[in-house]
Design an enzyme around this catalytic site. Structure first.
Site, mmCIF file in Angstrom:
data_model
loop_
_atom_site.group_PDB
_atom_site.id
_atom_site.type_symbol
_atom_site.label_atom_id
_atom_site.label_comp_id
_atom_site.label_asym_id
_atom_site.label_seq_id
_atom_site.Cartn_x
_atom_site.Cartn_y
_atom_site.Cartn_z
ATOM 1 N N LEU A 365 16.307 57.120 32.308
ATOM 2 C CA LEU A 365 15.298 57.073 31.247
ATOM 3 C C LEU A 365 15.448 55.845 30.370
ATOM 4 C CD1 LEU A 365 15.475 60.797 30.095
ATOM 5 C CD2 LEU A 365 13.525 59.723 31.222
ATOM 6 N N GLY A 368 21.398 51.363 27.224
ATOM 7 C CA GLY A 368 21.751 50.641 26.006
ATOM 8 C C GLY A 368 23.212 50.266 26.047
ATOM 9 N N GLY A 369 23.696 49.780 24.935
ATOM 10 C CA GLY A 369 25.083 49.352 24.873
ATOM 11 C C GLY A 369 26.052 50.498 25.092
ATOM 12 N N GLY A 371 25.615 53.022 27.198
ATOM 13 C CA GLY A 371 25.580 53.555 28.554
ATOM 14 C C GLY A 371 24.134 53.816 28.954
ATOM 15 N N VAL A 373 20.883 56.742 29.974
ATOM 16 C CA VAL A 373 20.373 58.105 29.804
ATOM 17 C C VAL A 373 19.601 58.506 31.069
ATOM 18 C CG1 VAL A 373 18.984 59.641 28.390
ATOM 19 C CG2 VAL A 373 20.093 57.666 27.357
ATOM 20 N N LYS A 387 23.088 61.705 28.547
ATOM 21 C CA LYS A 387 23.534 60.368 28.172
ATOM 22 C C LYS A 387 24.946 60.148 28.688
ATOM 23 C CE LYS A 387 22.342 58.334 24.361
ATOM 24 N NZ LYS A 387 22.156 57.948 22.954
ATOM 25 N N ASP A 485 23.531 54.326 12.112
ATOM 26 C CA ASP A 485 22.823 53.573 13.136
ATOM 27 C C ASP A 485 21.387 54.040 13.273
ATOM 28 O OD1 ASP A 485 22.665 51.537 14.927
ATOM 29 O OD2 ASP A 485 23.411 52.704 16.620
#
Ligand SMILES: *[C@@H]1O[C@H](CO)[C@@H](O)[C@H](O)[C@H]1NC(C)=O
Length: 642
Positions: A365, A368-369, A371, A373, A387, A485
């Protein structure tokens, strides 16, 4: 303070009363007043299971504010609707149950501006709740006189003068011959408590019930009990006169739902192998040893859990250390309690189960940094997003702590963690699946998948939803959870485009990597990281850092929806700065496609966004304030100073 919790929680009491010996074995106290479904005050007392009931809360006081009670749905204090509590209080006291009033709570507005402010509040409390003033018509509970005051002060801001309050209140107490009045406090478990620290060292408190939950750095953790032990030791050393304990439960509602105090008191169906030491209360108190009672989340069905509780019975001052250090027969007993408390939520999966759920990671899906999803289905058919975290250096301990802190939350604007996997270096988080992906799909204008523009009304609802989720993280639990974040990638949208904050609590785990991603964010200009996170000299890192991220997200949403006008002008200028200077132009240009009601929404979002990204954390509003602003009229909103 109304933390909804699914992991287990402990509420520890270290009480330091000098006159300890007369208390009953079943010395259980309970907070009442924050859940309309918990039954009446009198009914709570009528169970015969509580020695004290603490009414929560007086949530507004100090700094010149008119003090205000808040008993959730029980009654409306502003309209004198709580006068009926008079009979309940009197009934409780006639049953031998003490009734206290708690000050503070997670959602109040309180704090003192000076010593004399604290003194004024002490006098107010004395006159209004403790019988000081003879004029009962001025008292919300009429003739009823409470037995004392409890301080449940959220320690998320530096608040002072509680020591003055303690001094002044005690001197009023001392002027009364009955000697009946109590002063208690419920500090958070991190020692020393930011607001109550100085007050607690005055030694004026009859009971101090430390909240050993809601903070991973000192709460009970089924996989690492030493965290609780060392926090406990710190408190025990700090309040060396502790020689007596009891159990305090947050709250009456969850106690009833879990049947915890029923089990504890043995008043109804004591389970075999009851945990009650001694049981009868006839043995000399000094021989009693400590026991920790823990309640695991039992109402996961409703996504809710029991918070709370618990602790220390008859501990002798002269031991000077906690019983589990004595190597006595009590130690194995403690261990077995701790072992029993394996949480069942969220569910733990093996790596091979995760592999099966995702059909060997077939459908990615996003990435990102942290890992990647993957889409998947749990064995019972539920759609999930899995994730997979990149291998991290830390041990599994930290990962588990983060899982625990995520699973403590339950809010419609926070994504639900259904499970996790921790097997060697394989770490995965299993979330509910969000069909509409993350907000960045809509804010960055990369709408290759067709028309992904959201209407202004939808955007506004999303802005409000995120604010609610954040407000819950910051205030809904006893210990604020700072996300660190907040950015569009971490805001997921469900089938109704209702936003859900994800990845909170993982901030700690992934902060460094993710910061880099954010800064080099897709637009290259807008970072979501507050200045103080980079450089502490700009201010303390706090929940206000999330407010900053939130403000950036809001402005981003506004800007993305309207990027056409902005792009030419803002290429040379920081977009928020441009907005600040061109608010009217922006709103004017935008409104050609929309009605005036929508202009209002846009203006509101911009003003709120600008307030949130104020350079100094102290200039930014809290999330509760943000919600107020979003709900108020635009005309009432001032532009921020900068
Ligand atoms: C109230 O507290 C202040 C500060 O602790 C103290 O100086 C003052 O004497 C107190 N007043 C009374 C009446 O206790």
């Amino acid at each position: 303070m109304a933390c909804v919790c699914r992991a287990l929680c402990i509420y520890l009491i270290l009480a330091h009363a000098t006159a300890a010996s007369s208390a009953a074995v079943n010395n259980i106290s309970v907070y009442w007043g924050q859940n309309a479904d918990e039954g009446s005050l009198e009914k709570a007392c009528g169970t015969g299971r509580y020695a004290m009931v603490i009414m929560a809360f007086l949530s507004v006081f100090g700094s010149g504010q008119t003090p205000a009670l808040n008993f959730a749905g029980h009654c409306d204090p502003s309209a004198g609707g709580c006068a009926g509590l008079r009979d309940h209080i009197i009934a409780c006291q006639s049953m031998g149950v003490k009734v206290l009033l708690s000050l503070g709570g997670g959602r109040g507005s309180y704090g003192f501006s000076s010593s004399s402010d604290a003194k004024g509040v002490a006098t107010y409390l004395w006159d209004t709740f403790l019988g000081g003033s003879g004029d009962t018509s001025l008292r919300p509970f009429g003739e009823a006189v409470l037995d004392g005051i409890d301080l449940a002060i959220a320690s998320n801001s530096s608040q002072s003068h509680y020591d003055d309050l303690a001094h002044n209140l005690t001197s009023l107490y001392n002027g009364d011959k009955s000697g009946r009045y109590l002063l208690t406090a419920a500090p958070w478990c991190l020692y020393p408590d930011a607001s109550l620290g100085p007050a607690l060292t005055t030694g004026l408190f009859d009971h101090v019930w430390v909240q050993f939950y809601n903070n991973p750095s000192c709460q009970y953790n089924p996989r690492n009990e030493s965290i609780l032990r060392s926090a406990w030791d710190q408190w025990a050393q700090a309040l060396p006169s502790a020689n007596y304990g009891g159990i305090t439960l947050w709250s009456r509602y969850y106690d009833e739902a879990s049947g915890y105090s029923v089990k504890l008191t043995g008043k109804a169906d004591p389970p075999s192998g009851s945990l009650i030491p001694g049981g009868s209360g006839n043995a000399p108190p000094r021989k009693k040893m400590i026991i920790i009672y823990i309640v695991a989340g039992t109402s996961g069905l409703f996504g809710v859990c029991v918070i709370l509780l618990t602790i220390l019975l008859w501990y002798k001052k002269r031991h000077g250390m906690m019983p589990w250090h004595r190597g006595s027969r009590n130690v194995p007993r403690l261990e077995s309690f701790l072992q029993r408390q394996e949480t069942s939520h969220p569910k733990r999966y093996t790596y091979s189960q995760v592999k099966r759920m995702t059909k060997s990671f077939a459908h990615e899906l996003g990435r990102g940094g942290y890992g990647s999803v993957f889409r998947g289905n749990t064995p019972d058919g539920r759609e999930v997003a899995v994730k997979m975290l990149k291998d991290t250096d830390g041990d599994g301990e930290e990962f588990m702590n983060e899982v625990a802190s995520i699973s403590r939350t339950s809010h419609v604007n926070i994504v639900t963690l259904l499970g996790f996997c921790l097997q060697g270096s394989k770490r995965a988080l299993v979330y509910e699946y969000m069909p509409n992906g993350s907000l960045d799909r809509y804010t960055f204008g990369n709408n290759s998948e067709g028309d992904q523009n959201l209407s202004w009304d939808m955007l506004f609802d999303i802005v409000v939803g995120i604010a609610r989720g954040l407000e819950y993280l910051h205030n809904g639990c006893n210990t604020p959870i700072v996300h660190f974040d907040i950015k569009p990638q971490n805001i997921l949208l469900d089938q109704d485009f209702s936003p859900k904050i994800s990845d909170f609590g993982l901030a700690k785990l992934c902060r460094q990597k993710q910061s880099k991603i954010s800064i080099a964010g897709m637009r290259g200009t807008v970072g979501y990281i507050a200045p103080e996170v980079f450089n502490r000299s700009y201010g303390a890192v706090s929940s206000k850092s999330d407010v900053y991220g939130y403000g950036m997200v809001v402005l981003e949403m506004v800007g993305a929806r309207k990027q056409i006008d902005v792009s030419t002008d803002s290429s040379s200028k920081y977009f928020p700065q441009w907005l600040y200077e061109n608010l009217d132009q922006f709103c004017g240009a935008t409104t050609c496609e929309i009605n005036s009601g929508t202009t209002e929404l846009v203006r509101k979002m911009i003003i709120v966004g600008l307030w949130c990204i104020q350079f100094r954390p102290t200039d930014r509003p809290s999330m509760s304030k943000v919600l107020d602003m979003l709900e108020s009229n635009t005309v009432d909103l001032q532009m921020p100073p900068n």
